[in-house]
Design a protein around this motif. Sequence first.
Motif, PDB file in Angstrom:
ATOM      1  N   ARG A   1     -51.334   3.218 -18.592  1.00 16.21           N
ATOM      2  CA  ARG A   1     -50.006   3.658 -19.024  1.00 16.21           C
ATOM      3  C   ARG A   1     -49.459   4.676 -18.036  1.00 16.21           C
ATOM      4  O   ARG A   1     -50.208   5.343 -17.331  1.00 16.21           O
ATOM      5  CB  ARG A   1     -50.048   4.243 -20.431  1.00 16.21           C
ATOM      6  N   VAL A   2     -48.145   4.796 -18.014  1.00 18.25           N
ATOM      7  CA  VAL A   2     -47.481   5.694 -17.081  1.00 18.25           C
ATOM      8  C   VAL A   2     -47.601   7.128 -17.592  1.00 18.25           C
ATOM      9  O   VAL A   2     -47.502   7.386 -18.794  1.00 18.25           O
ATOM     10  CB  VAL A   2     -46.000   5.314 -16.917  1.00 18.25           C
ATOM     11  N   GLY A   3     -47.805   8.064 -16.662  1.00 16.19           N
ATOM     12  CA  GLY A   3     -47.924   9.460 -17.056  1.00 16.19           C
ATOM     13  C   GLY A   3     -47.200  10.392 -16.110  1.00 16.19           C
ATOM     14  O   GLY A   3     -46.600   9.986 -15.125  1.00 16.19           O
ATOM     15  N   PHE A   4     -47.254  11.683 -16.432  1.00 16.58           N
ATOM     16  CA  PHE A   4     -46.741  12.773 -15.608  1.00 16.58           C
ATOM     17  C   PHE A   4     -45.264  12.561 -15.230  1.00 16.58           C
ATOM     18  O   PHE A   4     -44.452  12.252 -16.080  1.00 16.58           O
ATOM     19  CB  PHE A   4     -47.645  12.955 -14.390  1.00 16.58           C
ATOM     20  N   GLU A   5     -44.897  12.750 -13.956  1.00 16.16           N
ATOM     21  CA  GLU A   5     -43.476  12.742 -13.578  1.00 16.16           C
ATOM     22  C   GLU A   5     -42.823  11.384 -13.834  1.00 16.16           C
ATOM     23  O   GLU A   5     -41.657  11.318 -14.212  1.00 16.16           O
ATOM     24  CB  GLU A   5     -43.322  13.127 -12.114  1.00 16.16           C
ATOM     25  N   ALA A   6     -43.555  10.306 -13.597  1.00 17.79           N
ATOM     26  CA  ALA A   6     -42.976   8.981 -13.852  1.00 17.79           C
ATOM     27  C   ALA A   6     -42.662   8.807 -15.331  1.00 17.79           C
ATOM     28  O   ALA A   6     -41.601   8.283 -15.699  1.00 17.79           O
ATOM     29  CB  ALA A   6     -43.929   7.890 -13.367  1.00 17.79           C
ATOM     30  N   ALA A   7     -43.566   9.256 -16.197  1.00 19.28           N
ATOM     31  CA  ALA A   7     -43.302   9.200 -17.636  1.00 19.28           C
ATOM     32  C   ALA A   7     -42.143  10.119 -18.003  1.00 19.28           C
ATOM     33  O   ALA A   7     -41.321   9.784 -18.861  1.00 19.28           O
ATOM     34  CB  ALA A   7     -44.552   9.588 -18.418  1.00 19.28           C
ATOM     35  N   GLY A   8     -42.081  11.278 -17.343  1.00 13.96           N
ATOM     36  CA  GLY A   8     -40.967  12.189 -17.594  1.00 13.96           C
ATOM     37  C   GLY A   8     -39.625  11.569 -17.271  1.00 13.96           C
ATOM     38  O   GLY A   8     -38.643  11.762 -17.990  1.00 13.96           O
ATOM     39  N   HIS A   9     -39.564  10.797 -16.186  1.00 15.04           N
ATOM     40  CA  HIS A   9     -38.316  10.114 -15.846  1.00 15.04           C
ATOM     41  C   HIS A   9     -38.014   9.001 -16.848  1.00 15.04           C
ATOM     42  O   HIS A   9     -36.851   8.820 -17.246  1.00 15.04           O
ATOM     43  CB  HIS A   9     -38.399   9.543 -14.440  1.00 15.04           C
ATOM     44  N   LEU A  10     -39.025   8.259 -17.262  1.00 18.32           N
ATOM     45  CA  LEU A  10     -38.812   7.194 -18.244  1.00 18.32           C
ATOM     46  C   LEU A  10     -38.297   7.755 -19.570  1.00 18.32           C
ATOM     47  O   LEU A  10     -37.468   7.132 -20.238  1.00 18.32           O
ATOM     48  CB  LEU A  10     -40.109   6.416 -18.470  1.00 18.32           C
ATOM     49  N   TRP A  11     -38.789   8.940 -19.951  1.00 15.71           N
ATOM     50  CA  TRP A  11     -38.335   9.565 -21.191  1.00 15.71           C
ATOM     51  C   TRP A  11     -36.959  10.220 -21.029  1.00 15.71           C
ATOM     52  O   TRP A  11     -36.325  10.581 -22.014  1.00 15.71           O
ATOM     53  CB  TRP A  11     -39.342  10.616 -21.658  1.00 15.71           C
ATOM     54  N   GLY A  12     -36.510  10.411 -19.789  1.00 18.69           N
ATOM     55  CA  GLY A  12     -35.233  11.060 -19.562  1.00 18.69           C
ATOM     56  C   GLY A  12     -35.314  12.558 -19.389  1.00 18.69           C
ATOM     57  O   GLY A  12     -34.290  13.234 -19.298  1.00 18.69           O
ATOM     58  N   ILE A  13     -36.535  13.101 -19.328  1.00 19.31           N
ATOM     59  CA  ILE A  13     -36.700  14.546 -19.148  1.00 19.31           C
ATOM     60  C   ILE A  13     -36.381  14.939 -17.714  1.00 19.31           C
ATOM     61  O   ILE A  13     -35.767  15.976 -17.465  1.00 19.31           O
ATOM     62  CB  ILE A  13     -38.141  14.965 -19.515  1.00 19.31           C
ATOM     63  N   LEU A  14     -36.801  14.113 -16.760  1.00 24.41           N
ATOM     64  CA  LEU A  14     -36.529  14.356 -15.344  1.00 24.41           C
ATOM     65  C   LEU A  14     -35.454  13.388 -14.868  1.00 24.41           C
ATOM     66  O   LEU A  14     -35.550  12.179 -15.121  1.00 24.41           O
ATOM     67  CB  LEU A  14     -37.805  14.184 -14.513  1.00 24.41           C
ATOM     68  N   ALA A  15     -34.469  13.905 -14.171  1.00 28.02           N
ATOM     69  CA  ALA A  15     -33.329  13.070 -13.771  1.00 28.02           C
ATOM     70  C   ALA A  15     -33.684  12.081 -12.670  1.00 28.02           C
ATOM     71  O   ALA A  15     -33.236  10.931 -12.693  1.00 28.02           O
ATOM     72  CB  ALA A  15     -32.169  13.968 -13.319  1.00 28.02           C
ATOM     73  N   ASP A  16     -34.484  12.497 -11.713  1.00 28.05           N
ATOM     74  CA  ASP A  16     -34.753  11.653 -10.542  1.00 28.05           C
ATOM     75  C   ASP A  16     -36.111  10.965 -10.646  1.00 28.05           C
ATOM     76  O   ASP A  16     -37.106  11.589 -11.043  1.00 28.05           O
ATOM     77  CB  ASP A  16     -34.723  12.500  -9.266  1.00 28.05           C
ATOM     78  N   PRO A  17     -36.187   9.690 -10.270  1.00 25.11           N
ATOM     79  CA  PRO A  17     -37.483   9.004 -10.276  1.00 25.11           C
ATOM     80  C   PRO A  17     -38.382   9.555  -9.176  1.00 25.11           C
ATOM     81  O   PRO A  17     -37.925   9.731  -8.038  1.00 25.11           O
ATOM     82  CB  PRO A  17     -37.123   7.541 -10.018  1.00 25.11           C
ATOM     83  N   PRO A  18     -39.635   9.844  -9.478  1.00 26.98           N
ATOM     84  CA  PRO A  18     -40.521  10.392  -8.453  1.00 26.98           C
ATOM     85  C   PRO A  18     -40.950   9.319  -7.461  1.00 26.98           C
ATOM     86  O   PRO A  18     -41.084   8.141  -7.818  1.00 26.98           O
ATOM     87  CB  PRO A  18     -41.722  10.902  -9.260  1.00 26.98           C
ATOM     88  N   PRO A  19     -41.201   9.699  -6.221  1.00 32.75           N
ATOM     89  CA  PRO A  19     -41.655   8.705  -5.232  1.00 32.75           C
ATOM     90  C   PRO A  19     -43.062   8.208  -5.508  1.00 32.75           C
ATOM     91  O   PRO A  19     -43.384   7.059  -5.193  1.00 32.75           O
ATOM     92  CB  PRO A  19     -41.581   9.470  -3.905  1.00 32.75           C
ATOM     93  N   SER A  20     -43.913   9.056  -6.070  1.00 34.92           N
ATOM     94  CA  SER A  20     -45.276   8.654  -6.433  1.00 34.92           C
ATOM     95  C   SER A  20     -45.320   8.340  -7.922  1.00 34.92           C
ATOM     96  O   SER A  20     -44.762   9.081  -8.737  1.00 34.92           O
ATOM     97  CB  SER A  20     -46.284   9.759  -6.113  1.00 34.92           C
ATOM     98  N   ILE A  21     -45.959   7.258  -8.263  1.00 33.18           N
ATOM     99  CA  ILE A  21     -46.038   6.807  -9.655  1.00 33.18           C
ATOM    100  C   ILE A  21     -47.475   6.950 -10.129  1.00 33.18           C
ATOM    101  O   ILE A  21     -48.380   6.283  -9.622  1.00 33.18           O
ATOM    102  CB  ILE A  21     -45.566   5.346  -9.785  1.00 33.18           C
ATOM    103  N   GLN A  22     -47.689   7.852 -11.093  1.00 35.71           N
ATOM    104  CA  GLN A  22     -49.030   8.067 -11.631  1.00 35.71           C
ATOM    105  C   GLN A  22     -49.233   7.171 -12.849  1.00 35.71           C
ATOM    106  O   GLN A  22     -48.478   7.253 -13.823  1.00 35.71           O
ATOM    107  CB  GLN A  22     -49.236   9.533 -11.997  1.00 35.71           C
ATOM    108  N   VAL A  23     -50.246   6.332 -12.764  1.00 38.09           N
ATOM    109  CA  VAL A  23     -50.600   5.429 -13.849  1.00 38.09           C
ATOM    110  C   VAL A  23     -51.977   5.838 -14.360  1.00 38.09           C
ATOM    111  O   VAL A  23     -52.969   5.751 -13.637  1.00 38.09           O
ATOM    112  CB  VAL A  23     -50.613   3.959 -13.372  1.00 38.09           C
TER     113      VAL A  23
END
Length: 262
Positions: free
Chosen positions: A38-60
């Motif tokens: 499952r997606v976590g950390f900054e990538a999950a934050g972007h998916l939830w809408g907490i972070l505006a910009d998609p991160p370049p690194s995707i932590q799974v």
Amino acid sequence: DQGSWQRLTRGIFLLGVGQPSWLGLVWSGILIGGAGSRVGFEAAGHLWGILADPPPSIQVLVPWATVLPPRGPWIFPRERPGVRDQRSPGDPPRTSIEDTVLDLCAEIGPSGLVDVITTAIQMRRTNADRLLACALGRARLPHRKLIEGLLSDVGEGAESALELAYLHDVERRHQLPPAARQHHSAKHGAIRDLRYKEFGVLIELDGRTHISGRLRDKRRDNAALLGGEVTLRYGWQDVSSRPCEVAWEVAALLAKRVSDRS
């Protein structure tokens, strides 16, 4: 040979031409991670809408028994059982919004805690009680004291970083009387950031500069004045750079209102 399939990495193909979307890369990471990922950390934050910009690194996040080296934009942290909620809501699957917030707070450090926590709560997808329960359920949590203190303050009604700064640096530090927060005016249908009811004083904390917002604020201030209440307005620059002056102004107005009524 026709170029209709693009190999993104070993075993993962993009059907079509052009660059893959960020969401397509997220799904690719889930496919590489396999069952239970499952997606976590900054990538999950972007998916939830907490972070505006998609991160370049995707932590799974992958199960503890799975070992996968990083490749391309994907990183695969191993997840210890029992640390986070087992549920993986959303599509693509991700950590819960509460676990995502706490993971982001651990990574972003004290300077970004307020924005992450208040943004998540303002979205109405979680609240201070649920975040606090999640925090208490973790045996290890970086910045625990700060996080739990902020959540307690948010539970009192402070809903933004600016309101939290006023609560800490203006109201508490200078021992002003506690104000009612997010007060709903039934007569005017407006929500006031802070209200000192016994003094007839309103405090509005706002960083907006758009003309329509200023006109709306003026109408609300005029309505409050006709109802016998005085409004003070402060922005982020006021509260962050001159909290002592703001506290003095508020205290002076409170004292004047008492004097005028006596």
